[in-house]
Enzyme design. Sequence first.
Site, PDB file in Angstrom:
ATOM      1  N   VAL A   1       0.848  -1.203   0.000  1.00 41.94           N
ATOM      2  CA  VAL A   1       0.000   0.000   0.000  1.00 41.94           C
ATOM      3  C   VAL A   1       0.881   1.250   0.000  1.00 41.94           C
ATOM      4  O   VAL A   1       0.626   2.195  -0.746  1.00 41.94           O
ATOM      5  CB  VAL A   1      -0.979   0.003   1.187  1.00 41.94           C
ATOM      6  CG1 VAL A   1      -1.841   1.261   1.176  1.00 41.94           C
ATOM      7  CG2 VAL A   1      -1.864  -1.236   1.162  1.00 41.94           C
ATOM      8  N   ASP A   2       1.940   1.235   0.784  1.00 43.04           N
ATOM      9  CA  ASP A   2       2.875   2.362   0.788  1.00 43.04           C
ATOM     10  C   ASP A   2       3.519   2.531  -0.593  1.00 43.04           C
ATOM     11  O   ASP A   2       3.605   3.644  -1.127  1.00 43.04           O
ATOM     12  CB  ASP A   2       3.983   2.155   1.824  1.00 43.04           C
ATOM     13  CG  ASP A   2       3.495   2.220   3.254  1.00 43.04           C
ATOM     14  OD1 ASP A   2       2.401   2.769   3.503  1.00 43.04           O
ATOM     15  OD2 ASP A   2       4.220   1.723   4.139  1.00 43.04           O
TER      16      ASP A   2
END
Length: 175
Positions: A95-96
């Site tokens: 997600v990052d």
Amino acid sequence: PADQQRARDLVAGADIVVENFRTGTMEKMGLGYDDLTTVRPDLIYCTITGFGREGGAALPGYDLLLQAMGGLMSVTGEKDGRPGGGPQKVGVPIVDVMTGMYTAVSVLAALARRNETGVGDSIDIGMLDVQVATLANQAMNYLVSGKVPKRNGNAHPNIQPQDVYACADGDVILV
């Protein structure tokens, strides 16, 4: 006030500001989009939050939390009932990483637009939005069939055969 002025001086010569504080933090410091466009009207200002500017935006966003909330962990890992079965996070902070990619593409698109029009932009990147978008074929399978996706280990939900198979001298992948 002195730090605020130094920040404004930096922005006067900047093309892009990217920030990832909780919603409202930059505004409290006098460094929100509306504040900084008085210094640089064609500024490209990108805000990254866990949940976007609305609806839970004040909550912090962490990769593992967003993988769980966005459904990624529900389709990652071995099938329920198998050894090691159950939800698993992806082995990298996906997600990052993908939020960074979405941010880069968005900022570059805004920069290209500004080069054509002279107009800056305010961009809102919600990490949960990014995570849900990465569900790709799993989300499409649900939209088409109405069936909730499940964990399949290394098997693919659409392409068969695709899996890791144990052999006498080691594992082999068949696709």
